[in-house]
Scaffold this motif. Structure first.
Motif, PDB file in Angstrom:
ATOM      1  N   THR A  94      48.722  39.998   0.440  1.00  0.00           N
ATOM      2  CA  THR A  94      47.401  40.392   0.932  1.00  0.00           C
ATOM      3  C   THR A  94      46.799  39.336   1.856  1.00  0.00           C
ATOM      4  OG1 THR A  94      46.229  39.419  -0.978  1.00  0.00           O
ATOM      5  CG2 THR A  94      46.923  41.729  -1.158  1.00  0.00           C
ATOM      6  N   ILE A  95      47.222  38.083   1.707  1.00  0.00           N
ATOM      7  CA  ILE A  95      46.637  37.010   2.541  1.00  0.00           C
ATOM      8  C   ILE A  95      47.010  37.175   4.009  1.00  0.00           C
ATOM      9  CG2 ILE A  95      46.550  34.518   2.947  1.00  0.00           C
ATOM     10  CD1 ILE A  95      46.811  34.114  -0.054  1.00  0.00           C
ATOM     11  N   PRO A  96      48.315  37.306   4.355  1.00  0.00           N
ATOM     12  CA  PRO A  96      48.604  37.560   5.772  1.00  0.00           C
ATOM     13  C   PRO A  96      48.033  38.869   6.278  1.00  0.00           C
ATOM     14  CG  PRO A  96      50.612  37.703   4.434  1.00  0.00           C
ATOM     15  CD  PRO A  96      49.558  37.102   3.574  1.00  0.00           C
ATOM     16  N   GLU A  97      47.961  39.879   5.399  1.00  0.00           N
ATOM     17  CA  GLU A  97      47.356  41.141   5.821  1.00  0.00           C
ATOM     18  C   GLU A  97      45.864  40.956   6.067  1.00  0.00           C
ATOM     19  OE1 GLU A  97      46.953  45.808   4.365  1.00  0.00           O
ATOM     20  OE2 GLU A  97      48.487  44.515   3.493  1.00  0.00           O
ATOM     21  N   GLY A  98      45.217  40.128   5.229  1.00  0.00           N
ATOM     22  CA  GLY A  98      43.807  39.828   5.436  1.00  0.00           C
ATOM     23  C   GLY A  98      43.578  39.052   6.726  1.00  0.00           C
ATOM     24  N   LEU A  99      44.482  38.116   7.017  1.00  0.00           N
ATOM     25  CA  LEU A  99      44.387  37.368   8.269  1.00  0.00           C
ATOM     26  C   LEU A  99      44.522  38.308   9.467  1.00  0.00           C
ATOM     27  CD1 LEU A  99      46.540  34.260   7.306  1.00  0.00           C
ATOM     28  CD2 LEU A  99      44.123  34.209   7.951  1.00  0.00           C
ATOM     29  N   GLU A 100      45.419  39.280   9.335  1.00  0.00           N
ATOM     30  CA  GLU A 100      45.593  40.247  10.424  1.00  0.00           C
ATOM     31  C   GLU A 100      44.358  41.130  10.560  1.00  0.00           C
ATOM     32  OE1 GLU A 100      48.639  43.894  11.659  1.00  0.00           O
ATOM     33  OE2 GLU A 100      49.163  42.500  10.050  1.00  0.00           O
ATOM     34  N   ARG A 101      43.794  41.548   9.425  1.00  0.00           N
ATOM     35  CA  ARG A 101      42.612  42.412   9.462  1.00  0.00           C
ATOM     36  C   ARG A 101      41.408  41.668  10.046  1.00  0.00           C
ATOM     37  NH1 ARG A 101      40.815  45.947   4.263  1.00  0.00           N
ATOM     38  NH2 ARG A 101      42.911  46.760   4.681  1.00  0.00           N
ATOM     39  N   GLY A 102      41.288  40.389   9.741  1.00  0.00           N
ATOM     40  CA  GLY A 102      40.153  39.610  10.240  1.00  0.00           C
ATOM     41  C   GLY A 102      40.444  38.871  11.524  1.00  0.00           C
ATOM     42  N   ALA A 103      41.549  39.211  12.186  1.00  0.00           N
ATOM     43  CA  ALA A 103      41.984  38.457  13.368  1.00  0.00           C
ATOM     44  C   ALA A 103      40.931  38.436  14.470  1.00  0.00           C
ATOM     45  CB  ALA A 103      43.297  39.040  13.905  1.00  0.00           C
ATOM     46  N   GLY A 104      40.267  39.569  14.690  1.00  0.00           N
ATOM     47  CA  GLY A 104      39.265  39.629  15.749  1.00  0.00           C
ATOM     48  C   GLY A 104      38.161  38.609  15.549  1.00  0.00           C
ATOM     49  N   LEU A 105      37.632  38.544  14.323  1.00  0.00           N
ATOM     50  CA  LEU A 105      36.564  37.593  14.019  1.00  0.00           C
ATOM     51  C   LEU A 105      37.089  36.160  14.009  1.00  0.00           C
ATOM     52  CD1 LEU A 105      33.641  37.091  13.244  1.00  0.00           C
ATOM     53  CD2 LEU A 105      34.246  37.535  10.857  1.00  0.00           C
ATOM     54  N   ILE A 106      38.306  35.964  13.490  1.00  0.00           N
ATOM     55  CA  ILE A 106      38.892  34.623  13.415  1.00  0.00           C
ATOM     56  C   ILE A 106      39.048  34.020  14.810  1.00  0.00           C
ATOM     57  CG2 ILE A 106      41.002  33.349  12.861  1.00  0.00           C
ATOM     58  CD1 ILE A 106      41.354  35.286  10.478  1.00  0.00           C
ATOM     59  N   PHE A 107      39.627  34.771  15.725  1.00  0.00           N
ATOM     60  CA  PHE A 107      39.835  34.257  17.076  1.00  0.00           C
ATOM     61  C   PHE A 107      38.505  34.030  17.793  1.00  0.00           C
ATOM     62  CE2 PHE A 107      44.129  36.442  16.739  1.00  0.00           C
ATOM     63  CZ  PHE A 107      44.795  35.250  16.511  1.00  0.00           C
ATOM     64  N   MET A 108      37.540  34.894  17.523  1.00  0.00           N
ATOM     65  CA  MET A 108      36.233  34.728  18.154  1.00  0.00           C
ATOM     66  C   MET A 108      35.586  33.419  17.713  1.00  0.00           C
ATOM     67  SD  MET A 108      33.080  37.429  18.305  1.00  0.00           S
ATOM     68  CE  MET A 108      32.588  37.265  16.595  1.00  0.00           C
ATOM     69  N   VAL A 109      35.688  33.103  16.417  1.00  0.00           N
ATOM     70  CA  VAL A 109      35.129  31.854  15.900  1.00  0.00           C
ATOM     71  C   VAL A 109      35.832  30.646  16.519  1.00  0.00           C
ATOM     72  CG1 VAL A 109      34.892  30.428  13.822  1.00  0.00           C
ATOM     73  CG2 VAL A 109      34.329  32.861  13.735  1.00  0.00           C
ATOM     74  N   LEU A 110      37.153  30.715  16.627  1.00  0.00           N
ATOM     75  CA  LEU A 110      37.902  29.606  17.219  1.00  0.00           C
ATOM     76  C   LEU A 110      37.492  29.371  18.672  1.00  0.00           C
ATOM     77  CD1 LEU A 110      41.477  30.327  15.791  1.00  0.00           C
ATOM     78  CD2 LEU A 110      40.003  28.388  15.218  1.00  0.00           C
ATOM     79  N   ILE A 111      37.314  30.444  19.428  1.00  0.00           N
ATOM     80  CA  ILE A 111      36.937  30.309  20.836  1.00  0.00           C
ATOM     81  C   ILE A 111      35.529  29.733  20.964  1.00  0.00           C
ATOM     82  CG2 ILE A 111      36.474  31.597  22.963  1.00  0.00           C
ATOM     83  CD1 ILE A 111      38.690  33.565  21.997  1.00  0.00           C
ATOM     84  N   ILE A 112      34.614  30.178  20.092  1.00  0.00           N
ATOM     85  CA  ILE A 112      33.259  29.634  20.126  1.00  0.00           C
ATOM     86  C   ILE A 112      33.269  28.146  19.785  1.00  0.00           C
ATOM     87  CG2 ILE A 112      31.015  29.687  18.950  1.00  0.00           C
ATOM     88  CD1 ILE A 112      31.326  32.712  18.760  1.00  0.00           C
ATOM     89  N   GLY A 113      34.126  27.761  18.819  1.00  0.00           N
ATOM     90  CA  GLY A 113      34.267  26.343  18.509  1.00  0.00           C
ATOM     91  C   GLY A 113      34.716  25.548  19.722  1.00  0.00           C
TER      92      GLY A 113
END
Length: 474
Positions: A94-113
């Motif tokens: 479920t962890i990699p699947e969760g990372l895939e599901r939240g990928a849009g928000l994750i990448f957005m946070v990284l770019i803002i950083g």
């Protein structure tokens, strides 16, 4: 930054007690394991659905072998009419699947950083804050009132939330400049946004989904919700001001700020940032931008700022990477939080939890029923932190219950808004909250301790407002 400010920050750090905080990864992994355990002890079941909407009175339990031998299962059952508890291997998946599901928000946070890495390295943030604080003579109390009012208005009228990720680092830097912790700067944004969402006067995100499901005209009842908004905002501002005072900030202590005019380069960079935020608000509401579009927009801003900064391509790239590193851990946490929902869905117990919560709501006393709806939504939001997702699941069920118990559709809506908004203030399964905390570099456990008193006060206010709504027949 002046010597007086450095001394204030150093003294504040010395007076803060040293304590070991639990790594947030451990907290979320514990929640994930608890979710796995629930798939063994809670009966599985499902509602029939019309698209994404739940069909009322269609809940059925599903056959499930809950023996502990399932802990070591390797294969999942594909039959929709048969459930299976999540195994140890399954919970890891479920962890990699969760990372895939939240990928849009994750990448957005990284770019803002990375974006703020460029702004910080260029010196534009520090220079802009010096200028702003010199204009108001460092009056944090005035800034808190004005800024929280503006941020909350964007939230309650336009539904702004993730758009404020760009603002949080600036507020944190402002608090640091005045000798206060990241938490104070963060709370100026977070509390304001949550206060606005609690009432959602014309917030299109929940209202365009929830109100039609209750047979209401979209945006109807905005006049009463506006008064509710004023109550939550006033209490939120008072709380933040109290925390500022308790943090040791003394208004009369002289802190010298640089009142020099900004350089042309810094003025241009800050103007680009301000205009970018303004256009972002327009575009998000006009064209309904999602994570991919937002991330592309932030990348474009980074490119423009890199060109204007004059730092050179290599230095700018290094600053961007350095900024990303500061939010990397919290970005991973967003994926683990998403994994909790994946685990509950695979065990097919989400609908069972909804059915169990709904069955506890009485239908004899309208006030008791309205408060019961509120607590059901409060609990449900830990499992379904998405506002639109929770509306699609719960409103088709809560609506008929409200009719049977004499609770109006508008009060049923408010029970949903209050429950969803209050839980999202501190739930560790909310991707947006974790993204906020990531940009502010604050641990979830520290935030929970800080905000818990206001969380309890907001619950009390919500109960009172719901009881008032029933008595007024709203």
């Amino acid at each position: 930054m002046s010597q007086n400010s450095n001394d204030l920050k150093a003294n504040a750090d010395k007076t803060m007690p040293e304590h070991k905080t639990i790594n947030p990864i451990i907290i979320l992994l514990g929640i994930l394991l608890f979710a796995m355990l629930l798939t063994y002890v809670v009966d599985s079941g499902s509602y029939q659905r019309d698209g994404k909407l739940v069909v009322p009175n269609s809940y059925q339990t599903l056959d499930k072998d809950s023996s502990l031998s399932n802990l070591f299962n390797i294969h999942n059952i594909d039959d929709e009419n048969i459930a299976q508890p999540v195994s140890l291997i399954g919970v890891l998946l479920t962890i990699p699947e969760g990372l895939e599901r939240g990928a849009g928000l994750i990448f957005m946070v990284l770019i803002i950083g990375g974006l703020f890495g460029i702004l910080t390295k260029s010196g534009a943030i520090d220079a802009g804050l010096e200028r702003l604080l010199s204009l108001v003579n460092g009056n944090i109390y005035l800034l808190v009132i004005v800024l929280m009012t503006v941020f909350s208005a964007g939230s309650t009228f336009l539904g702004l939330a993730s758009e404020y990720l760009l603002v949080i680092p600036i507020m944190v830097a402002m608090a640091n400049r005045l000798g206060m912790s990241n938490m104070i700067g963060f709370s100026i944004v977070a509390v304001a946004v949550k206060a606005g969402y609690l009432s959602s006067v014309t917030n299109p995100l929940p209202l365009t989904i929830a109100q039609p499901l209750l047979g209401l005209q979209i945006f109807s009842g905005a006049d009463i919700r506006f008064y509710f908004y004023l109550v939550f905002l006033t209490v939120g501002i008072m709380f933040v001001l109290l925390m500022v005072r308790k943090s040791g900030y003394v208004k009369d202590v002289a802190i010298s700020f640089c009142a020099d005019k900004l350089s042309v380069r810094h003025s241009l960079m800050l103007s680009i940032l301000g205009l970018s935020i303004g256009f972002l608000v327009y575009a998000s509401n006009q064209w309904h931008w999602q994570h991919h579009a937002l991330s592309a927009y932030y990348i474009a801003i980074c490119i423009v700022l890199a060109f204007v900064s004059g730092m050179g391509a290599n230095n700018t790239a290094n600053a961007f990477v350095s900024g990303m590193k500061k939010v990397l851990l919290a970005s991973f946490l967003i994926g683990i939080a998403s994994a909790v929902a994946v685990c509950l869905e695979q065990g097919k117990i989400l609908d069972s939890v909804v059915h169990g919560l709904v069955s506890t709501i009485g239908d004899n006393n309208p006030t008791v029923s309205a408060i019961g709806m509120f607590f059901s939504q409060l609990t449900l939001d830990f499992l379904i932190p998405s506002t639109s997702g929770q509306a699609a699941v719960s409103m088709p069920i809560m609506g008929p219950i409200g009719q049977l118990s004499g609770v109006s559709a508008q009060t049923t809506l408010n029970a949903f808004l209050f429950g969803n908004g209050i839980t999202n203030i501190l739930t560790p399964t909310s991707g947006t909250l974790l993204a906020y905390l990531a940009t502010a570099k604050i641990a979830w456990s520290d935030w929970a301790k800080f905000i818990f008193p206001l969380w309890l006060v907001y619950i009390g206010i919500a109960i009172g407002l719901l009881a008032l709504s029933v008595s007024l027949g709203y």
